[in-house]
Design a protein around this motif. Structure first.
Motif, PDB file in Angstrom:
ATOM      1  N   UNK A 189      -4.114 -10.834   7.326  1.00 16.26           N
ATOM      2  CA  UNK A 189      -3.541 -12.112   6.902  1.00 16.26           C
ATOM      3  C   UNK A 189      -2.013 -12.152   6.979  1.00 16.26           C
ATOM      4  N   UNK A 190      -1.508 -13.270   7.522  1.00 18.65           N
ATOM      5  CA  UNK A 190      -0.083 -13.598   7.488  1.00 18.65           C
ATOM      6  C   UNK A 190       0.062 -14.734   6.484  1.00 18.65           C
ATOM      7  N   UNK A 191       0.920 -14.556   5.480  1.00 14.80           N
ATOM      8  CA  UNK A 191       1.109 -15.590   4.470  1.00 14.80           C
ATOM      9  C   UNK A 191       1.853 -16.779   5.064  1.00 14.80           C
ATOM     10  N   UNK A 192       1.333 -17.975   4.833  1.00 20.76           N
ATOM     11  CA  UNK A 192       1.828 -19.198   5.473  1.00 20.76           C
ATOM     12  C   UNK A 192       3.300 -19.493   5.229  1.00 20.76           C
ATOM     13  N   UNK A 193       3.780 -19.266   4.046  1.00 20.51           N
ATOM     14  CA  UNK A 193       5.154 -19.648   3.703  1.00 20.51           C
ATOM     15  C   UNK A 193       6.157 -18.495   3.826  1.00 20.51           C
ATOM     16  N   UNK A 194       5.749 -17.373   4.382  1.00 20.16           N
ATOM     17  CA  UNK A 194       6.658 -16.232   4.519  1.00 20.16           C
ATOM     18  C   UNK A 194       7.807 -16.569   5.469  1.00 20.16           C
ATOM     19  N   UNK A 195       8.981 -15.974   5.219  1.00 22.69           N
ATOM     20  CA  UNK A 195      10.127 -16.145   6.111  1.00 22.69           C
ATOM     21  C   UNK A 195       9.823 -15.602   7.500  1.00 22.69           C
ATOM     22  N   UNK A 196       9.124 -14.497   7.520  1.00 28.05           N
ATOM     23  CA  UNK A 196       8.761 -13.838   8.763  1.00 28.05           C
ATOM     24  C   UNK A 196       7.695 -12.805   8.485  1.00 28.05           C
ATOM     25  N   UNK A 197       7.143 -12.243   9.559  1.00 28.40           N
ATOM     26  CA  UNK A 197       6.115 -11.224   9.373  1.00 28.40           C
ATOM     27  C   UNK A 197       6.177 -10.203  10.496  1.00 28.40           C
ATOM     28  N   UNK A 198       5.671  -9.012  10.191  1.00 26.59           N
ATOM     29  CA  UNK A 198       5.494  -7.931  11.161  1.00 26.59           C
ATOM     30  C   UNK A 198       4.063  -7.449  11.024  1.00 26.59           C
ATOM     31  N   UNK A 199       3.290  -7.547  12.081  1.00 20.89           N
ATOM     32  CA  UNK A 199       1.929  -7.014  12.082  1.00 20.89           C
ATOM     33  C   UNK A 199       1.994  -5.617  12.681  1.00 20.89           C
ATOM     34  N   UNK A 200       1.397  -4.647  12.001  1.00 22.37           N
ATOM     35  CA  UNK A 200       1.568  -3.241  12.373  1.00 22.37           C
ATOM     36  C   UNK A 200       0.253  -2.487  12.482  1.00 22.37           C
ATOM     37  N   UNK A 201       0.216  -1.576  13.442  1.00 22.07           N
ATOM     38  CA  UNK A 201      -0.884  -0.625  13.580  1.00 22.07           C
ATOM     39  C   UNK A 201      -0.472   0.632  12.828  1.00 22.07           C
ATOM     40  N   UNK A 202      -1.299   1.083  11.900  1.00 24.24           N
ATOM     41  CA  UNK A 202      -0.983   2.286  11.127  1.00 24.24           C
ATOM     42  C   UNK A 202      -0.940   3.490  12.055  1.00 24.24           C
ATOM     43  N   UNK A 203       0.190   4.213  12.061  1.00 25.12           N
ATOM     44  CA  UNK A 203       0.309   5.399  12.907  1.00 25.12           C
ATOM     45  C   UNK A 203       0.458   6.695  12.117  1.00 25.12           C
ATOM     46  N   UNK A 204       0.862   6.598  10.840  1.00 23.11           N
ATOM     47  CA  UNK A 204       1.000   7.815  10.049  1.00 23.11           C
ATOM     48  C   UNK A 204       0.991   7.467   8.568  1.00 23.11           C
ATOM     49  N   UNK A 205       0.540   8.420   7.787  1.00 21.93           N
ATOM     50  CA  UNK A 205       0.496   8.309   6.336  1.00 21.93           C
ATOM     51  C   UNK A 205       0.987   9.646   5.796  1.00 21.93           C
ATOM     52  N   UNK A 206       2.060   9.615   4.991  1.00 21.29           N
ATOM     53  CA  UNK A 206       2.683  10.831   4.503  1.00 21.29           C
ATOM     54  C   UNK A 206       2.726  10.787   2.977  1.00 21.29           C
ATOM     55  N   UNK A 207       2.249  11.851   2.336  1.00 22.26           N
ATOM     56  CA  UNK A 207       2.327  11.945   0.883  1.00 22.26           C
ATOM     57  C   UNK A 207       3.791  12.117   0.495  1.00 22.26           C
ATOM     58  N   UNK A 208       4.229  11.393  -0.515  1.00 21.41           N
ATOM     59  CA  UNK A 208       5.595  11.485  -1.002  1.00 21.41           C
ATOM     60  C   UNK A 208       5.618  11.388  -2.517  1.00 21.41           C
TER      61      UNK A 208
END
Length: 182
Positions: A117-136
């Motif tokens: 989902x892209x929120x209708x009233x957002x200033x802008x959006x970035x759709x992303x493919x998950x490439x990494x997940x790092x514990x922090x």
């Protein structure tokens, strides 16, 4: 051995989490709602820990508490959207900020090319493919490759977070200044 390796480590006291939060609160951040999933499984949460990482390849990151309900949705779908909020969207930011958040079905949105989902009233959006997940520590850092992006086309102030409060900028920026990447 480098000079840094030869220096003895200084004795320091552990940093108090509340003090760290108070000091970091003096750094102004934008406010986003991260959305992921599709249909009945779509979900979102408010995040201010977002940054761009690289232009080539186009990478961005955000952080979630490791207990966040959105973590499983992002992992399962492999996609997420960073929705940049406008100054007048404080109510929306708060709706997605708690443990029991707003439902995606209850807010204006449309699917992007990945189905997230892209929120209708957002200033802008970035759709992303998950490439990494790092514990922090108590958070997880999600790194994604931007595959689609867009702007609302309306010039509006962003929603910002500063010293524990949400709000809009007081006035429009007066001009563009270059940002030098070191």
């Amino acid at each position: 051995m480098s000079a840094m390796d030869a220096r003895p480590a200084p004795r320091v006291e552990p940093v108090d989490g509340r003090a760290l939060r108070d000091v970091c609160g003096h750094f102004v951040t934008g406010v986003t709602v991260i959305t992921s999933g599709a249909g009945e499984r779509a979900a979102g949460t408010t995040v201010n820990s977002f940054t761009s990482v690289s232009l080539d390849p186009p990478l961005v990151l955000f952080c979630l508490h490791r207990e966040s309900r959105l973590r499983a949705v992002v992992r399962e779908s492999g996609w997420y959207v960073v929705n940049f909020l406008a100054g007048r969207q404080e109510k929306l930011a708060r709706a997605f900020a708690g443990r029991d958040t707003a439902a995606i079905a209850d807010v204006g949105h449309r699917p992007c090319s990945t189905g997230a989902p892209v929120l209708s009233e957002a200033l802008g959006f970035l759709s992303c493919r998950l490439v990494d997940e790092v514990e922090g520590g108590d958070h997880v850092i999600f790194v994604g490759e931007v595959v689609e992006l867009g702007l609302s086309g309306r010039a509006r102030d962003p929603l910002i977070f500063f010293r524990g409060s949400l709000g809009a900028l007081e006035e429009e920026p007066r001009g563009a200044h270059p940002i030098f990447d070191g």
